[in-house]
Design an enzyme around this catalytic site. Structure first.
Site, PDB file in Angstrom:
ATOM      1  N   THR A 120     -11.384  -8.479 -19.914  1.00  0.00           N
ATOM      2  CA  THR A 120     -11.634  -7.039 -19.884  1.00  0.00           C
ATOM      3  C   THR A 120     -12.489  -6.596 -21.064  1.00  0.00           C
ATOM      4  O   THR A 120     -12.445  -7.212 -22.136  1.00  0.00           O
ATOM      5  CB  THR A 120     -10.284  -6.293 -19.915  1.00  0.00           C
ATOM      6  N   ASP A 121     -13.185  -5.482 -20.891  1.00  0.00           N
ATOM      7  CA  ASP A 121     -13.945  -4.907 -22.011  1.00  0.00           C
ATOM      8  C   ASP A 121     -13.025  -4.344 -23.096  1.00  0.00           C
ATOM      9  O   ASP A 121     -13.467  -4.085 -24.217  1.00  0.00           O
ATOM     10  CB  ASP A 121     -14.920  -3.824 -21.521  1.00  0.00           C
ATOM     11  N   GLU A 122     -11.733  -4.161 -22.760  1.00  0.00           N
ATOM     12  CA  GLU A 122     -10.815  -3.564 -23.747  1.00  0.00           C
ATOM     13  C   GLU A 122     -10.589  -4.444 -24.959  1.00  0.00           C
ATOM     14  O   GLU A 122     -10.063  -3.969 -25.966  1.00  0.00           O
ATOM     15  CB  GLU A 122      -9.461  -3.276 -23.095  1.00  0.00           C
ATOM     16  N   TYR A 147      -1.420  -4.695 -24.125  1.00  0.00           N
ATOM     17  CA  TYR A 147      -2.176  -5.323 -23.021  1.00  0.00           C
ATOM     18  C   TYR A 147      -3.483  -5.926 -23.530  1.00  0.00           C
ATOM     19  O   TYR A 147      -3.760  -7.112 -23.322  1.00  0.00           O
ATOM     20  CB  TYR A 147      -2.459  -4.293 -21.913  1.00  0.00           C
ATOM     21  N   LYS A 151      -4.866  -9.870 -23.807  1.00  0.00           N
ATOM     22  CA  LYS A 151      -6.098 -10.334 -23.145  1.00  0.00           C
ATOM     23  C   LYS A 151      -7.057 -10.931 -24.190  1.00  0.00           C
ATOM     24  O   LYS A 151      -7.696 -11.956 -23.948  1.00  0.00           O
ATOM     25  CB  LYS A 151      -6.782  -9.190 -22.390  1.00  0.00           C
TER      26      LYS A 151
HETATM   27  P1  NAD Z   1      -3.193  -6.318 -10.854  1.00  0.00           P
HETATM   28  O1  NAD Z   1      -2.069  -5.890 -11.729  1.00  0.00           O
HETATM   29  O2  NAD Z   1      -3.603  -5.456  -9.708  1.00  0.00           O
HETATM   30  O3  NAD Z   1      -2.873  -7.767 -10.246  1.00  0.00           O
HETATM   31  C1  NAD Z   1      -2.298  -8.789 -11.005  1.00  0.00           C
HETATM   32  C2  NAD Z   1      -1.817  -9.871 -10.048  1.00  0.00           C
HETATM   33  O4  NAD Z   1      -1.303 -10.952 -10.827  1.00  0.00           O
HETATM   34  C3  NAD Z   1      -0.678  -9.411  -9.126  1.00  0.00           C
HETATM   35  O5  NAD Z   1      -0.900  -9.851  -7.802  1.00  0.00           O
HETATM   36  C4  NAD Z   1       0.570 -10.072  -9.721  1.00  0.00           C
HETATM   37  O6  NAD Z   1       1.582 -10.347  -8.760  1.00  0.00           O
HETATM   38  C5  NAD Z   1      -0.033 -11.353 -10.301  1.00  0.00           C
HETATM   39  N1  NAD Z   1       0.766 -11.894 -11.411  1.00  0.00           N
HETATM   40  C6  NAD Z   1       1.256 -11.211 -12.487  1.00  0.00           C
HETATM   41  N2  NAD Z   1       1.951 -12.049 -13.282  1.00  0.00           N
HETATM   42  C7  NAD Z   1       1.887 -13.283 -12.697  1.00  0.00           C
HETATM   43  C8  NAD Z   1       2.396 -14.559 -13.052  1.00  0.00           C
HETATM   44  N3  NAD Z   1       3.125 -14.747 -14.175  1.00  0.00           N
HETATM   45  N4  NAD Z   1       2.132 -15.614 -12.238  1.00  0.00           N
HETATM   46  C9  NAD Z   1       1.397 -15.435 -11.107  1.00  0.00           C
HETATM   47  N5  NAD Z   1       0.900 -14.252 -10.717  1.00  0.00           N
HETATM   48  C10 NAD Z   1       1.143 -13.183 -11.513  1.00  0.00           C
HETATM   49  O7  NAD Z   1      -4.418  -6.593 -11.831  1.00  0.00           O
HETATM   50  P2  NAD Z   1      -5.979  -6.332 -11.615  1.00  0.00           P
HETATM   51  O8  NAD Z   1      -6.287  -4.939 -11.980  1.00  0.00           O
HETATM   52  O9  NAD Z   1      -6.385  -6.882 -10.305  1.00  0.00           O
HETATM   53  O10 NAD Z   1      -6.574  -7.261 -12.777  1.00  0.00           O
HETATM   54  C11 NAD Z   1      -6.860  -8.643 -12.512  1.00  0.00           C
HETATM   55  C12 NAD Z   1      -7.489  -9.260 -13.736  1.00  0.00           C
HETATM   56  O11 NAD Z   1      -8.698  -8.568 -14.035  1.00  0.00           O
HETATM   57  C13 NAD Z   1      -6.634  -9.174 -14.997  1.00  0.00           C
HETATM   58  O12 NAD Z   1      -6.786 -10.370 -15.713  1.00  0.00           O
HETATM   59  C14 NAD Z   1      -7.212  -7.998 -15.765  1.00  0.00           C
HETATM   60  O13 NAD Z   1      -7.003  -8.153 -17.145  1.00  0.00           O
HETATM   61  C15 NAD Z   1      -8.674  -8.122 -15.401  1.00  0.00           C
HETATM   62  N6  NAD Z   1      -9.457  -6.889 -15.436  1.00  0.00           N
HETATM   63  C16 NAD Z   1      -9.054  -5.778 -14.747  1.00  0.00           C
HETATM   64  C17 NAD Z   1      -9.857  -4.645 -14.719  1.00  0.00           C
HETATM   65  C18 NAD Z   1      -9.467  -3.393 -13.946  1.00  0.00           C
HETATM   66  O14 NAD Z   1     -10.175  -2.405 -13.994  1.00  0.00           O
HETATM   67  N7  NAD Z   1      -8.362  -3.411 -13.189  1.00  0.00           N
HETATM   68  C19 NAD Z   1     -11.082  -4.630 -15.427  1.00  0.00           C
HETATM   69  C20 NAD Z   1     -11.454  -5.792 -16.148  1.00  0.00           C
HETATM   70  C21 NAD Z   1     -10.641  -6.915 -16.115  1.00  0.00           C
HETATM   71  O1  DAU Z   2     -11.552  -1.419 -18.975  1.00  0.00           O
HETATM   72  C1  DAU Z   2     -10.919  -2.356 -18.172  1.00  0.00           C
HETATM   73  C2  DAU Z   2      -9.458  -1.996 -18.012  1.00  0.00           C
HETATM   74  O2  DAU Z   2      -9.417  -0.880 -17.123  1.00  0.00           O
HETATM   75  C3  DAU Z   2      -8.622  -3.146 -17.460  1.00  0.00           C
HETATM   76  O3  DAU Z   2      -8.581  -4.166 -18.419  1.00  0.00           O
HETATM   77  C4  DAU Z   2      -7.195  -2.700 -17.147  1.00  0.00           C
HETATM   78  O4  DAU Z   2      -6.489  -3.749 -16.523  1.00  0.00           O
HETATM   79  C5  DAU Z   2      -7.267  -1.512 -16.202  1.00  0.00           C
HETATM   80  O5  DAU Z   2      -5.952  -1.014 -15.945  1.00  0.00           O
HETATM   81  C6  DAU Z   2      -8.127  -0.406 -16.812  1.00  0.00           C
HETATM   82  O6  DAU Z   2      -7.499   0.122 -18.003  1.00  0.00           O
HETATM   83  P1  DAU Z   2      -7.454   1.708 -18.290  1.00  0.00           P
HETATM   84  O7  DAU Z   2      -6.314   1.963 -19.199  1.00  0.00           O
HETATM   85  O8  DAU Z   2      -8.796   2.210 -18.646  1.00  0.00           O
HETATM   86  O9  DAU Z   2      -7.129   2.217 -16.777  1.00  0.00           O
HETATM   87  P2  DAU Z   2      -6.126   3.324 -16.183  1.00  0.00           P
HETATM   88  O10 DAU Z   2      -6.421   3.388 -14.718  1.00  0.00           O
HETATM   89  O11 DAU Z   2      -4.721   3.096 -16.594  1.00  0.00           O
HETATM   90  O12 DAU Z   2      -6.643   4.649 -16.877  1.00  0.00           O
HETATM   91  C7  DAU Z   2      -8.007   5.050 -16.794  1.00  0.00           C
HETATM   92  C8  DAU Z   2      -8.175   6.284 -17.672  1.00  0.00           C
HETATM   93  O13 DAU Z   2      -7.480   7.378 -17.063  1.00  0.00           O
HETATM   94  C9  DAU Z   2      -7.578   6.124 -19.055  1.00  0.00           C
HETATM   95  O14 DAU Z   2      -8.400   6.801 -19.987  1.00  0.00           O
HETATM   96  C10 DAU Z   2      -6.217   6.810 -18.950  1.00  0.00           C
HETATM   97  C11 DAU Z   2      -6.461   7.912 -17.942  1.00  0.00           C
HETATM   98  N1  DAU Z   2      -5.329   8.294 -17.069  1.00  0.00           N
HETATM   99  C12 DAU Z   2      -4.625   7.314 -16.457  1.00  0.00           C
HETATM  100  C13 DAU Z   2      -3.609   7.640 -15.594  1.00  0.00           C
HETATM  101  C14 DAU Z   2      -2.784   6.572 -14.898  1.00  0.00           C
HETATM  102  C15 DAU Z   2      -5.090   9.635 -16.833  1.00  0.00           C
HETATM  103  O15 DAU Z   2      -5.741  10.537 -17.384  1.00  0.00           O
HETATM  104  N2  DAU Z   2      -4.088   9.976 -15.968  1.00  0.00           N
HETATM  105  C16 DAU Z   2      -3.321   9.029 -15.322  1.00  0.00           C
HETATM  106  O16 DAU Z   2      -2.425   9.394 -14.542  1.00  0.00           O
END
Ligand code: NAD
Ligand code: DAU
Length: 331
Positions: A120-122, A147, A151
């Site tokens: 992630t960019d975080e 989190y 990562k």
């Molecule tokens: P998500 O929470 O939707 O999915 C995570 C999946 O991993 C689920 O299906 C869960 O059951 C599985 N899982 C969790 N713990 C496990 C374990 N111990 N063993 C096996 N499976 C397990 O997550 P996502 O948003 O799809 O993110 C996927 C990946 O992408 C992560 O590594 C996250 O850090 C990265 N990422 C997410 C975003 C975003 O915007 N969501 C952006 C950049 C990177």
């Molecule tokens: O940047 C990549 C990341 O993006 C991933 O690594 C994470 O897995 C993914 O969850 C996401 O993280 P954020 O914390 O940015 O996403 P989230 O959807 O939780 O929140 C997006 C923005 O919206 C953040 O600034 C918090 C805000 N927010 C979130 C929720 C759930 C609100 O204002 N209201 C809400 O109810």
């Protein structure tokens, strides 16, 4: 080609599996623990001859060794992924994101199998709203939440396993994804499903915080490109120039759903809330020729809204518990 996808029942993992099925001849094995965030329904439309599903944990050494040895490549998505959950209880983040990644790295070290690490960019912390810089591959790590710290730690484990043990790995750090199959705890689907349920959307703090949105299909095409042509040991930042404030995203959701643009509540801010993420993806674009195909955020968002309207059976059962978690935190 046999590809092992960890976390393939989650949001981005399932989008990546759909991308592989539609665009390649690969056979896919998904390893997923089906935590609260995993949903096997996300993979239900895929023909069984293209996909094997294994219900298991990435910390299970014997299971991971067996599955990795049977694969040509591993793409590691599985993670605890939600910042707010990591603030409430960091422990599962340590286990899955650090110990789970270590378990996979040891398996690919033993077997020599190609490994791609999803991050992630975080890991880079955050930027000021008026900072002209964006994150690049050389930005120093500076994570803010449990989190993002786990990562960041997992990325550093990958780098060490490449350098010390010769593991054949690449890393990608992507910005915020949107699209179908995202758990309704996350910002965009939470607000869409709130409107569908007649609840007022919830904006943390001032809502000035900026996220850099990319469609999950574009994330998938970038990962596939890196898996095929990426340089071993290299990190690639994935982003689609989609910076937008939370307040602007929420107003757009409300307008697209036929509501007044200000029909939302301000709620308690997230502790340690990162202000802005922004990705400079020129390295990926110039080295590997990747480009995003979802250039219009508004139409991608409208399609995502339609998906949640059409797939209420996919998310409805999680809504009450998700909102109870937030309500207890004043969010
Ligand atoms: P998500 O929470 O939707 O999915 C995570 C999946 O991993 C689920 O299906 C869960 O059951 C599985 N899982 C969790 N713990 C496990 C374990 N111990 N063993 C096996 N499976 C397990 O997550 P996502 O948003 O799809 O993110 C996927 C990946 O992408 C992560 O590594 C996250 O850090 C990265 N990422 C997410 C975003 C975003 O915007 N969501 C952006 C950049 C990177
Ligand atoms: O940047 C990549 C990341 O993006 C991933 O690594 C994470 O897995 C993914 O969850 C996401 O993280 P954020 O914390 O940015 O996403 P989230 O959807 O939780 O929140 C997006 C923005 O919206 C953040 O600034 C918090 C805000 N927010 C979130 C929720 C759930 C609100 O204002 N209201 C809400 O109810």
């Amino acid at each position: 080609m046999e590809i092992l996808v960890t976390g393939g029942a989650g949001f981005i993992g399932s989008n990546f599996v759909h991308y592989l099925i539609a665009n390649t001849d690969a056979h896919v094995t998904v390893l997923d623990a089906l935590t609260y965030a995993g949903n096997q329904k996300s993979l239900a439309s895929i023909a069984p001859e293209r996909l094997a599903f294994v219900h298991g944990n990435i910390c299970d050494v014997d299971l991971v060794n067996t599955l990795v040895e049977a694969s040509d490549a591993v793409v590691h998505f599985a993670a605890e992924s939600h910042n707010d959950n990591s603030l409430a209880n960091p422990r599962p983040f340590i286990d899955t994101n650090l110990v789970g990644t270590y378990t996979l790295l040891e398996a690919v070290r033993r077997s020599g199998v190609r490994y791609h690490h999803i991050s992630t960019d975080e890991v880079y912390g955050d930027l000021e709203l008026d900072d002209p810089q964006r994150f690049t591959e050389t930005t120093p790590y500076n994570p803010s939440s449990p989190y993002s710290a786990t990562k960041a730690g997992s990325d550093l484990l990958v780098r060490a396993w490449v350098r010390s043990f010769g593991v054949r790995a690449t890393i990608s750090n992507c910005s915020n994804n949107y699209g179908p199959y995202q758990h309704i705890e996350k910002f965009i689907p939470r607000q869409i499903t709130n409107v569908i349920c007649g609840l007022r959307p919830k904006l943390y703090g001032s809502g000035q915080n900026v996220r850099d949105w990319i469609h999950a299909t574009d994330h998938s095409s970038a990962v596939w490109q890196i898996l095929q042509n990426g340089r071993i040991g290299e990190t690639y930042l994935i982003g689609a120039d989609g910076e937008m404030s939370n307040r602007a995203v929420l107003s757009l959701i409300l307008t697209l759903m036929g509501q007044p643009a200000d029909a939302f509540d301000h709620v308690s801010d997230r502790p340690g809330h990162d202000m802005r993420y922004a990705i400079d993806s020129r390295h990926l674009r110039t080295q590997l020729g990747w480009a995003p195909s979802f250039s219009d955020f508004q139409s991608g968002l409208a399609a995502t809204i339609e998906w949640y309207r059409d797939n209420e059976d996919w998310w409805r059962s999680a809504k009450q518990a998700t909102e109870a978690f937030y309500a207890a935190r004043g969010q």
